[in-house]
Scaffold this active site. Structure first.
Site, mmCIF file in Angstrom:
data_model
loop_
_atom_site.group_PDB
_atom_site.id
_atom_site.type_symbol
_atom_site.label_atom_id
_atom_site.label_comp_id
_atom_site.label_asym_id
_atom_site.label_seq_id
_atom_site.Cartn_x
_atom_site.Cartn_y
_atom_site.Cartn_z
ATOM 1 N N LEU A 59 1.207 4.846 1.373
ATOM 2 C CA LEU A 59 0.714 5.465 2.555
ATOM 3 C C LEU A 59 1.093 6.984 2.369
ATOM 4 C CD1 LEU A 59 1.244 3.061 5.463
ATOM 5 C CD2 LEU A 59 -0.878 3.391 3.991
ATOM 6 N N GLU A 107 0.789 -1.192 -0.048
ATOM 7 C CA GLU A 107 0.018 -0.056 -0.044
ATOM 8 C C GLU A 107 0.808 1.377 -0.110
ATOM 9 O OE1 GLU A 107 -3.626 0.509 2.963
ATOM 10 O OE2 GLU A 107 -2.089 -0.967 3.885
ATOM 11 N N ASP A 151 13.843 -3.130 13.971
ATOM 12 C CA ASP A 151 14.788 -2.166 13.331
ATOM 13 C C ASP A 151 14.026 -0.713 13.351
ATOM 14 O OD1 ASP A 151 16.783 -1.166 11.759
ATOM 15 O OD2 ASP A 151 16.224 -1.655 10.125
#
Ligand code: ADP
Length: 288
Positions: A94, A92, A193
């Site tokens: 964003l 997606e 991370d």
């Protein structure tokens, strides 16, 4: 290649997708990134050499695991594969960029909710993945001290020995049981991370985390990593602490957990990270 990717998006979304616009997006440290658009739907695509297919597959499965937890927003993975000698991941798109105190407070709350997701198989994950582009091993292990010693620090030390010498290595690895004594973490779903480049706020104010190196581990690894390169806004820590307070001793364990990332940076980039890792070992050894 772009045609194959568009076909895969069509197949995965069961909705015809034709690329009308392709824009390069900066900011990535490892991959080339693009936004694809048909004028209506937008997707975020990362490209690398075909040999890096496994890295993208692991990223997709990590994003899926976090998305399925319904705790914190991540881009949903759409498809991944290889085409014309390149590996790709599509997710997606964003729209980012509306940081506020409230959003960072919620980021803390949402991350805490993600950390409440506990594995019943112990520490580890369904597969290995990467940290930067260094391999990260995730076998299922019941005991956190063993997991962290063998599959996080010893692994990075072994790589680091090719480029530098850490005389404190054996003493430090032997000191981990004592540095973690009295600490009994649950195997939480972690991002793995979480430096500032991997946390952002969407245009509508929703906090989002990106580019995970997912596994089940001590939740403090994520908090520690937020502090490696300057720290997140205070509101983030307030939101986290209000939802899932940290335990005593975190300030020392933080150094132990960030040693992993500093050693990894030494392995990836060399330079001053070696002496930083060395002085972190010295500091930790003074605590035992
Ligand atoms: P790399 O794996 O190369 O480090 P990242 O996943 O960190 O790449 O992405 C690079 C940048 O692209 C991020 O810092 C962020 O600004 C932007 N970005 C990442 N994922 C998305 C997304 N799904 N939608 C929009 N922008 C994104």
């Amino acid at each position: 290649m772009w045609n194959s990717i568009a076909q895969e998006i069509t197949r995965a979304t069961k909705n015809p997708f034709d690329i009308q616009d392709r824009r390069s997006i900066g900011g990535g440290s490892i991959n080339q990134a693009y936004r694809l658009s048909d004028g209506d739907r937008n997707y975020f695509v990362k490209l690398n050499r075909a040999a890096q297919y496994g890295m993208f597959e692991a990223e997709a499965l990590g994003l899926k695991e976090i998305a399925d937890s319904n705790t914190i927003r991540v881009p949903r993975p759409i498809c991944w594969g290889t085409a014309n000698g390149s590996a790709y991941i599509v997710m997606e798109y964003l729209p980012l960029g509306n940081s506020s105190r409230q959003a960072w407070y919620q980021m803390g709350q949402d991350l805490a909710a993600m950390h409440r997701v506990i594995s019943d198989r112990g520490f580890g994950w369904q597969r290995d993945n990467t940290i930067g582009d260094t391999p990260q091993k995730n076998p299922w292990i019941e005991d956190w001290v063993t997991f962290y010693t063998e599959y996080r620090l010893r692994y990075q030390f072994q790589l680091a020995n090719r480029r530098g010498h850490f005389p404190q290595q054996d003493a430090l690895l032997a000191a981990i049981p004592s540095l973690l004594s009295g600490h009994d973490p649950e195997p939480s779903l972690v991002h793995g991370d979480l430096w500032s480049g991997n946390a952002s706020v969407m245009a509508d104010g929703t906090p989002v985390i990106l580019d995970p190196a997912t596994y089940y581990g001590d939740r403090e690894v994520d908090l520690a990593m937020t502090e490696v390169f300057g720290g997140f806004p205070n509101a983030f820590y307030e939101g986290y602490q209000a939802t899932y307070p940290l335990e005593d001793g975190y300030e020392i364990r933080k150094i132990l957990y960030n040693l992993y990332h500093i050693l990894n940076h030494f392995n990836l980039f060399g330079g001053g990270y070696g002496s930083q890792a060395s002085s972190m070992c010295d500091r930790l050894l003074r605590y035992i």
